[in-house]
Write a protein that holds these residues in place. Structure first.
Motif, short mmCIF file in Angstrom:
data_model
loop_
_atom_site.label_atom_id
_atom_site.label_comp_id
_atom_site.label_asym_id
_atom_site.label_seq_id
_atom_site.Cartn_x
_atom_site.Cartn_y
_atom_site.Cartn_z
N GLU A 1 17.91 -27.25 11.62
CA GLU A 1 17.38 -28.59 11.84
C GLU A 1 17.24 -28.88 13.33
N SER A 2 18.19 -28.39 14.12
CA SER A 2 18.09 -28.57 15.57
C SER A 2 16.87 -27.84 16.13
N LEU B 1 17.86 -19.01 18.96
CA LEU B 1 18.93 -18.03 19.09
C LEU B 1 20.25 -18.56 18.56
N GLN B 2 20.44 -19.87 18.60
CA GLN B 2 21.66 -20.43 18.01
C GLN B 2 21.67 -20.24 16.50
N VAL B 3 20.50 -20.29 15.88
CA VAL B 3 20.41 -19.98 14.45
C VAL B 3 20.86 -18.54 14.20
N LYS B 4 20.39 -17.61 15.03
CA LYS B 4 20.77 -16.21 14.86
C LYS B 4 22.27 -16.01 15.09
N ILE B 5 22.82 -16.72 16.06
CA ILE B 5 24.26 -16.60 16.33
C ILE B 5 25.07 -17.06 15.11
N ASN B 6 24.68 -18.18 14.54
CA ASN B 6 25.41 -18.68 13.38
C ASN B 6 25.22 -17.78 12.17
#
Length: 483
Positions: A349-350, A288-293
């Motif tokens: 990458e995370s 979800l952090q990928v989607k946020i960014n």
């Protein structure tokens, strides 16, 4: 002489009964502290566990913070003051000359001052209509973080309960070991007395007396070491469980709550172990952090409404004004220095790292289950072997004593047999301790070391209660418990 041997035998029997009462796992008395009640106290009062619960409650607040992106932002403004103005005007003109022959330039200065008292008040409301799905993804990520925190709480609960069970059994083991050493000292004192009596009548030599004295000194040293170890175990018990250990009842293995086969235990560990589930939720958060960014690449649409009313007093006049506006703003990002692209690549990458971490945690969990299972099986066999060792050592000691009475054994043989019996009893106590602790380790590795599974008589802490209390809260600075 026979009467003295009989007294020594009775002392040995009393020692065996004392050890059986302290270390064997029989039903506990109603007035005794049981291992279940100790686990309940640790579950309720352990400060480390309570601190982790507070940490989970703090994590719950991330969800309403994320949901605030759906809600409007309203502000009220008010202004008031006094404004003083002093102005001077310069006027340049032409006037006829006194001689009538032409004109000349004239400069005129005029001044004016005024005082104005302006005031106004108004309200502004702003609502985000679209921000690249960032609010939705932030909310989902916050919910996954809450789930991760709950699994972390389960990890700590298992750790605290396992530590509590271990320290409980440590106190039992060390108490029994101390009683073994005390009984050993009493027996050695009786043996030394008998040896000195026999030396007086010429049945043994000075060497036999010295051997008995040396063995007694060694026994006293072991007893003092056992007292020190017990003191340390009691201190650990107080730290973990929160009370002093008093009248502890024998503990028992908890195999009934574990799977019956190793493959089933491994499968259960890979599903229920909180370390595994926490790592799975960590993948959700990273995704979800990928989607946020990525949402930073989308346009943003906001709406703003403003209402203002004001007035200003000037020269006894009071003009008033009222304004209202509604504005929509569309912002389309074109290029922001490349930071947003770097953040997207970094978050991907995370995410890959979290997926690899999950595989590592699964491998570690499998190893922990297999290791705990093997230790538990070995402990079962060790208890049986230790029981046989104690029985054989008792028989051997009685036989050596009888043979020593008729001159077929030396005092050293009796002392060695006595020490062998002490070692056997200590081995039995240690094996029984390890057996119980190993069964709790199996529960912990499979993710089943919890008050629910073991049916502990306590009120369960439910982290979802606080979550539901704060999730949809719009206002308020007090926590649900009143702070």
């Amino acid at each position: 002489m026979r009467r003295t041997d009989g007294s020594a035998k009775r002392t040995v029997r009393r020692a065996a009964l004392t050890i059986a009462a302290a270390a064997a796992f029989y039903p506990a008395l109603a007035s005794a502290e049981t291992i279940e009640s100790a686990l309940v106290k640790a579950y309720q009062n352990n400060p480390q566990l309570n601190a982790q619960r507070a940490s989970v409650r703090a994590t719950d607040e991330a969800v309403p913070q994320a949901l605030s992106g759906y809600k409007p932002r309203v502000a009220v403004t008010s202004t008031a003051g006094e404004q003083f103005t002093d102005a001077t005007a310069k006027t340049v003109g032409a006037i006829p000359s006194p001689t009538g022959t032409g004109t000349k330039q004239a400069v005129t200065y005029t001044g004016a001052s005024s005082t104005v008292t302006p005031w106004s008040y108004g309200a502004t409301a702003q609502q985000t209509l679209f921000n690249g799905f960032q609010t939705a993804n932030r909310t989902r990520a916050a919910e996954s973080q809450v789930s991760t925190a709950r699994e972390g709480l389960r990890v700590l609960e298992q750790t605290v309960l396992l530590t509590a069970a271990t320290t409980y059994m440590d106190v039992l083991r060390d108490t029994a070991n101390l009683e073994v050493q005390r009984n050993n000292v009493r027996v050695l004192q009786e043996t030394l007395k008998q040896t000195r009596d026999r030396f007086e009548v010429g049945e043994v030599t000075r060497t036999d007396v010295a051997q008995a004295e040396a063995q007694l000194a060694a026994g006293q040293s072991s007893m003092l070491a056992a007292e020190s170890t017990l003191t340390t175990s009691k201190a650990n018990y107080r730290q973990v469980i929160g009370v002093e250990p008093v009248n502890l009842a024998p503990g028992a293995p908890v195999d009934r709550f574990s799977p019956h086969t190793l493959p089933a235990a491994v499968d259960q560990g890979l599903i229920e172990n909180p370390n595994v589930t926490a790592a799975m939720y960590g993948i959700d958060v990273a995704f979800l952090q990928v989607k946020i960014n990525e949402g930073a690449l989308y346009p943003t649409l906001t709406a703003q409404a403003t209402v203002t009313q004001g007035s200003f007093i000037q020269n006894n006049a009071t003009p008033q004004f009222w304004t209202a506006s509604a504005i929509g703003t569309l912002t389309v990002p074109i290029y922001q220095g490349g930071q947003e692209y770097a953040l997207i690549r970094q978050s991907k990458e995370s995410l890959a790292q979290q997926r690899l971490s999950l595989e590592l945690v699964r491998t570690q969990t499998r190893q922990q289950v297999v290791q705990a299972w093997g230790q538990n099986e070995a402990a079962k066999a060790q208890v049986k072997a230790a029981n046989s060792q104690v029985y054989s050592s008792e028989v051997a000691l009685n036989g050596v004593r009888e043979e020593a009475r008729v001159g077929q054994r030396t005092t050293l043989d009796v002392l060695n047999a006595q020490q062998a019996l002490v070692n056997a009893r200590i081995a039995l106590v240690t094996a029984q301790h390890d057996r119980v602790v190993a069964s709790y380790n199996v529960l912990s590795a499979t993710g089943r070391l919890s008050p629910q599974v073991m049916h502990l008589p306590t009120t369960l802490y439910d982290p979802s209660v606080h979550y539901q209390q704060v999730r949809d809260a719009w206002i308020g600075v007090r926590t649900p418990d009143g702070h």
